[in-house]
Design an enzyme around this catalytic site. Sequence first.
Site: not given
Length: 346
Positions: A170, A244, A340
């Site tokens: 990520r 998420s 995130e």
Amino acid sequence: MTAPSPPFTLLHADLRELNTLHLPARAARLQPVEDAADLPALTAAVADRGEPLLVLGGGSNIVFAGDFAGTVLHMRTRGIELLAQEGDTVQVAVAAGEPWHDWVDSALERGWYGLENLALIPGTVGAAPVQNIGAYGIELVDRLQAVEAWDLEARQWLRLSAAECEMGYRDSVFKRRLAGRAVITRVIFRLSTVPDLRAQYADLQRELAARGITAPTPRDVFDAVCAIRRAKLPDPAQIGNAGSFFRNPVLDAADAARLLAAHPDAPHYPAAGGAVKFAAAWFIDRCGWKGVRRGDAGVHERQALVLVNHGRATAAELLALARDIQADVRARYGVAIEPEPVIVGG
């Protein structure tokens, strides 16, 4: 014949429908971008005004914590171009504004394989390299050839190879050295005309087995991934969410061993450099947060990683809930979980 003018700028623009959490926010200016060639002039005008600049795609990985006192460039460019084919390998350039899921579906239709595990991920193609999106055993970097972008600081076009994008879990150079500087315009993929399926992921194997499929095709994998995601994750069109909300924590080997000694049932997976990745959802669920609702801010009832806006939640309410979850997980397990989405404004 003169070139067409860029789409007109909207002043004091409402951003609620341009972010999948549907949080209330406004931008001083909203500038749609339908042709990447307009970027030099558009971004120069923003710089001349001395305004902050934000690039927005599908709005699926952003939290507007308040109004944005500058210009939002809304990338709406379109286009899929076959650049080269050598043997079984194709190189395909895709415009940043193309919806990600539609591109994956289109690639399958054209017989270009390798992205099927990444089906139904929200957002646009241009946002995908920033996060190095991944799911069910595949990350974007596995299929990436290069990224093209406009450099706001140097005022020149960039072309970065997959290695130069410095991708991790990520993570990418676009979140670090080029954060706020590079406007991604096209992503070049390296795909195959011969299926190379990655169906080892446990959830994927279970879904395929439930469908009675023992020799899956790429389309079978695509359909199975879509079914799994729809069963686990809410549709942003029905209930506001950013997918998420927390990244899975990655611990070094020593810290991972200590955690597993105390909690041997914690789901975990090998990560780069001997580190271990843990499932953030497991910690959040064990702390009792799944399904919790505070006003219109809440945790999804089926997926503890997903924070939702039940209708009229504010960013302050949503972020307060996120902080309490983080504090609880740290207090009980000694593990830090980080958001995130990008948090903007406020």
